[in-house]
Design a protein around this motif. Sequence first.
Motif, short mmCIF file in Angstrom:
data_model
loop_
_atom_site.label_atom_id
_atom_site.label_comp_id
_atom_site.label_asym_id
_atom_site.label_seq_id
_atom_site.Cartn_x
_atom_site.Cartn_y
_atom_site.Cartn_z
N CYS A 115 17.35 -0.29 -1.51
CA CYS A 115 16.13 0.24 -0.89
C CYS A 115 15.31 1.04 -1.91
N ALA A 116 15.99 1.86 -2.70
CA ALA A 116 15.28 2.67 -3.69
C ALA A 116 14.53 1.79 -4.69
N LEU A 117 15.18 0.74 -5.17
CA LEU A 117 14.55 -0.14 -6.15
C LEU A 117 13.32 -0.82 -5.55
N ALA A 118 13.44 -1.30 -4.32
CA ALA A 118 12.31 -1.98 -3.68
C ALA A 118 11.13 -1.03 -3.48
N LEU A 119 11.41 0.21 -3.11
CA LEU A 119 10.34 1.19 -2.92
C LEU A 119 9.70 1.55 -4.26
N LEU A 151 11.45 8.64 4.41
CA LEU A 151 12.85 9.05 4.40
C LEU A 151 13.70 7.83 4.74
N VAL A 152 14.62 7.51 3.86
CA VAL A 152 15.61 6.48 4.15
C VAL A 152 16.95 7.18 4.34
N ASN A 153 17.39 7.21 5.58
CA ASN A 153 18.67 7.83 5.92
C ASN A 153 19.81 6.85 5.66
N ASN A 154 20.78 7.29 4.90
CA ASN A 154 21.92 6.45 4.57
C ASN A 154 23.10 7.36 4.28
N ASN A 155 24.28 6.91 4.63
CA ASN A 155 25.49 7.65 4.31
C ASN A 155 26.66 6.70 4.44
N ALA A 156 27.70 6.98 3.69
CA ALA A 156 28.90 6.14 3.77
C ALA A 156 29.52 6.24 5.15
N GLY A 157 30.05 5.12 5.63
CA GLY A 157 30.74 5.12 6.91
C GLY A 157 32.17 5.59 6.75
N PRO A 158 32.80 6.00 7.86
CA PRO A 158 34.19 6.42 7.80
C PRO A 158 35.10 5.25 7.44
N ASN A 205 0.82 -1.20 0.00
CA ASN A 205 0.00 0.00 0.00
C ASN A 205 0.86 1.27 0.00
N LEU A 206 1.87 1.26 -0.85
CA LEU A 206 2.76 2.42 -0.97
C LEU A 206 2.60 3.16 -2.29
N ARG A 207 1.70 2.70 -3.13
CA ARG A 207 1.54 3.35 -4.42
C ARG A 207 1.12 4.80 -4.22
N GLY A 208 1.85 5.69 -4.88
CA GLY A 208 1.57 7.12 -4.78
C GLY A 208 2.35 7.83 -3.70
N ARG A 209 3.07 7.09 -2.85
CA ARG A 209 3.90 7.70 -1.83
C ARG A 209 5.20 8.23 -2.45
N THR A 210 5.80 9.20 -1.78
CA THR A 210 7.08 9.75 -2.24
C THR A 210 8.15 9.47 -1.20
N ALA A 211 9.28 8.94 -1.68
CA ALA A 211 10.36 8.53 -0.78
C ALA A 211 11.66 9.25 -1.15
N ILE A 212 12.30 9.81 -0.15
CA ILE A 212 13.68 10.30 -0.28
C ILE A 212 14.60 9.18 0.19
N VAL A 213 15.54 8.81 -0.66
CA VAL A 213 16.52 7.78 -0.29
C VAL A 213 17.91 8.38 -0.42
N CYS A 214 18.55 8.59 0.70
CA CYS A 214 19.87 9.22 0.71
C CYS A 214 20.95 8.21 0.32
N ALA A 215 22.01 8.74 -0.31
CA ALA A 215 23.15 7.90 -0.71
C ALA A 215 22.66 6.64 -1.42
N SER A 216 21.97 6.82 -2.52
CA SER A 216 21.25 5.71 -3.15
C SER A 216 21.70 5.40 -4.57
N LEU A 269 16.33 10.50 -5.36
CA LEU A 269 17.59 9.83 -5.07
C LEU A 269 18.70 10.85 -4.85
N ASN A 270 19.74 10.39 -4.16
CA ASN A 270 20.86 11.26 -3.84
C ASN A 270 22.18 10.49 -3.93
N GLY A 271 23.20 11.19 -4.37
CA GLY A 271 24.56 10.64 -4.37
C GLY A 271 25.54 11.73 -4.76
N ARG A 272 26.79 11.51 -4.46
CA ARG A 272 27.82 12.51 -4.79
C ARG A 272 28.27 12.44 -6.24
#
Length: 260
Positions: free
Chosen positions: A23-27, A86-93, A4-15, A36-39
């Motif tokens: 995660c982005a593909l599954a959503l 919101l899917v929070n994600n970022n590269a680790g040190p 039941n996610l059709r029509g929802r909007t998702a921000i996926v960081c570092a994706s 989507l976001n990336g450097r």
Amino acid sequence: MDLNLRGRTAIVCASSQGLGRGCALALAEAGCALVLNGRDEDALAATAAAIREATGARVATVAGDIAEDATQEALVAAASGAPDILVNNNAGPPLRDFRALDGAAMRAGLEANMVTPIRMVQRVIDGMVERRFGRIVCITSAAVKAPVAGLDLSSGARVGLTGFLAGVARSVAHANVTINFLLPGLFDTRRLAGVHAFAAAQQGIDVDEAAQRARERIPAKRFGAPDEFGAACAFLCSDKAGFITGQSLLIDGGAFPGVL
């Protein structure tokens, strides 16, 4: 299962790759529109194109460092100021001995893996509460439960994030807004190569041997796949998971030997 996610909007960081991309593909497969976001702008564009082709989803991109205010603002704006997920994600040190960490390195690690995801939550959570729907998933690490030498800074920052958001999760649960944490073990991503290289150097063996030893320590006898990680993320973002909040879901093939 219909999430039941059709029509929802998702921000996926570092994706643009790895677990974020999974995660982005599954959503997208579940019917979400994505931001989507990336450097790496080229890698980000390629990922967006691949997801559009595979799912037909609407996919926007914001290239840039997620730690920067301008990037965070652009992500929220690209979601029309009203993201549902919101899917929070970022590269680790980088992996390193804790003795080699100076103050600047420690501050950078805390900024990337604790402060930045908290800032993203601050930007979106009030709108979610007002709309009576929100799903926030933070990708942390199995090292939150089972610390690993060389990942001390990553573990510390992510434990801090988990503790900080634990109370926040309870404060917004009444509004059908959840905050949960996904703790990946060893997944077949670019990050894993660095883990093997660090282990090989520490143990005086070659990288292939380090990889084989790591695989053998996992009861499942394999490394995880980003798509199965993404499936878990999509479930936590669904309306079926509205009674799950403040939880840390370990996905490690059984590597952690504890019962809690």
